[in-house]
Enzyme design. Structure first.
Site, PDB file in Angstrom:
ATOM      1  N   CYS A 246      59.024  14.886  40.598  1.00  0.00           N
ATOM      2  CA  CYS A 246      58.985  16.087  41.443  1.00  0.00           C
ATOM      3  C   CYS A 246      60.232  16.227  42.326  1.00  0.00           C
ATOM      4  CB  CYS A 246      57.708  16.119  42.267  1.00  0.00           C
ATOM      5  SG  CYS A 246      57.580  14.849  43.556  1.00  0.00           S
ATOM      6  N   HIS A 294      54.453  15.078  47.313  1.00  0.00           N
ATOM      7  CA  HIS A 294      54.779  15.986  46.216  1.00  0.00           C
ATOM      8  C   HIS A 294      55.569  17.172  46.755  1.00  0.00           C
ATOM      9  CE1 HIS A 294      54.448  17.484  42.147  1.00  0.00           C
ATOM     10  NE2 HIS A 294      54.063  18.660  42.607  1.00  0.00           N
ATOM     11  N   HIS A 306      57.522  23.232  39.507  1.00  0.00           N
ATOM     12  CA  HIS A 306      57.416  21.834  39.919  1.00  0.00           C
ATOM     13  C   HIS A 306      57.220  20.944  38.704  1.00  0.00           C
ATOM     14  CE1 HIS A 306      52.797  21.099  39.998  1.00  0.00           C
ATOM     15  NE2 HIS A 306      53.037  22.116  39.214  1.00  0.00           N
TER      16      HIS A 306
END
Length: 331
Positions: A246, A294, A306
């Site tokens: 990520c 994240h 993402h």
């Protein structure tokens, strides 16, 4: 140094945490296989999301550790380069005294030289120079300054050497878990593929135009780069160009736009300016969960791009997919 030294107080903590998480993940997969012979796609997706939310913080901390280790190794090399000429000067001084001692021995005037010739201690060396008055005063002062400087560098380098050794050991322990991580992820992906059939997907990775909005400037460029990565695989601790995690995806996209981010979600949060949801623009970063483990890149219209987890490729998703902790603007 204070930031980095926290690793010395927690040897193997990440490795132990990762082992515990992976053990729980394996057990959950096994139990699920017994309790639900044919789990629904929704159940599989929830398992993947829940378990990955446990693993991803460790992955991001691993990213942090690797960067800190590399930084400390660079500092270590720099200090060694600074120490090397000082060591040469001290060695040269010893050589000079040794040559003088040989001359004294040949002329039969050894006296108290034996004590100095049998020591390798710089401190003792300086004391003996003073006692024997073998060198000129200015030479004594010069060598003393060199020894003092070397001692100061050694005082910096010794704890750094110990830190690098501990971090390298932690890095090796975490690296050894990569095979187990991949095996557990494969188990989840196999269950997912079985649940969905041969397609192995839950829908279109790009359900709307990407970027959804175009505002111009570096943010728009970064958003375009992120959109271009849709469909590429998630591989933890990677930052492109073919695979991403990520924070690796956001790092890569902004790098192409001419800006540098660090490969760790918490650092990216620190390095960006806080903005409100109503002020979001393409290229802004969206951070999730209380520990910020994240991150995704906003591309307009409530959408982001993402890298979700190893079970799914880079894709678009609504930003309300998980609890949001904040928004960050790079430029």
């Amino acid at each position: 140094m204070e930031t980095h030294l926290r690793w010395t107080r927690r040897p193997h903590r990440l490795a132990r945490l990762l082992v515990a998480i992976l053990g729980g993940l394996s057990l959950a997969v096994g139990i699920t296989g017994l309790a639900h012979a044919e789990p629904t796609p929704g159940e599989i997706e929830k398992q993947i999301d829940d378990k990955w939310n446990q693993i991803e913080p460790v992955v991001e901390q691993h990213n942090q550790l690797k960067i800190e280790l590399a930084t400390n190794k660079t500092k270590q090399s720099k200090l060694e380069a600074q120490i090397a000429p000082l060591r040469q000067q001290v060695d040269a001084a010893f050589d000079k005294v040794s040559a003088f001692a040989v001359m004294q021995y040949k002329t039969g005037r050894v006296s108290k030289l034996d004590a100095m010739l049998t020591t390798g201690s710089p401190d003792t060396f300086i004391n003996q120079l003073t006692m024997l008055n073998m060198l000129a005063k200015d030479e004594q002062a010069r060598i003393k300054d060199v020894v003092t400087a070397k001692r100061q560098y050694d005082a910096q380098k010794t704890p750094l050497d110990e830190l690098v050794a501990k971090q390298a050991e932690q890095e090796a322990a975490l690296a050894q878990q990569e095979q187990q991580i991949n095996a557990d992820i494969k188990n989840l992906n196999d269950m997912r593929t079985k649940a969905y059939g041969t397609s192995g997907t839950t829908g279109n990775l790009r359900p709307v135009a990407c970027p959804f909005e175009y505002t111009g400037g570096p943010g728009a460029k970064a958003a375009q780069v992120a959109c271009a990565q849709i469909g590429k695989r998630y591989v933890w601790a990677t930052e492109g160009p073919n695979t991403f995690d990520c924070s690796g995806l956001t790092l890569y996209a902004w790098k192409q736009a001419g800006y540098t981010l660090r490969h760790y979600t918490n650092w990216q949060y620190q390095d960006t300016k806080r903005v409100s949801r109503s002020d979001l623009q393409a290229g802004d970063l969206v951070f999730f969960f209380s520990d910020l483990h994240h991150v995704g890149m906003y591309v307009g219209g409530g959408w982001m791009v993402h890298a979700p987890n190893p079970s799914a490729p880079v894709q678009m998703k609504k930003i309300d997919m998980a609890p949001i902790s904040g928004y960050g603007r790079v430029a």
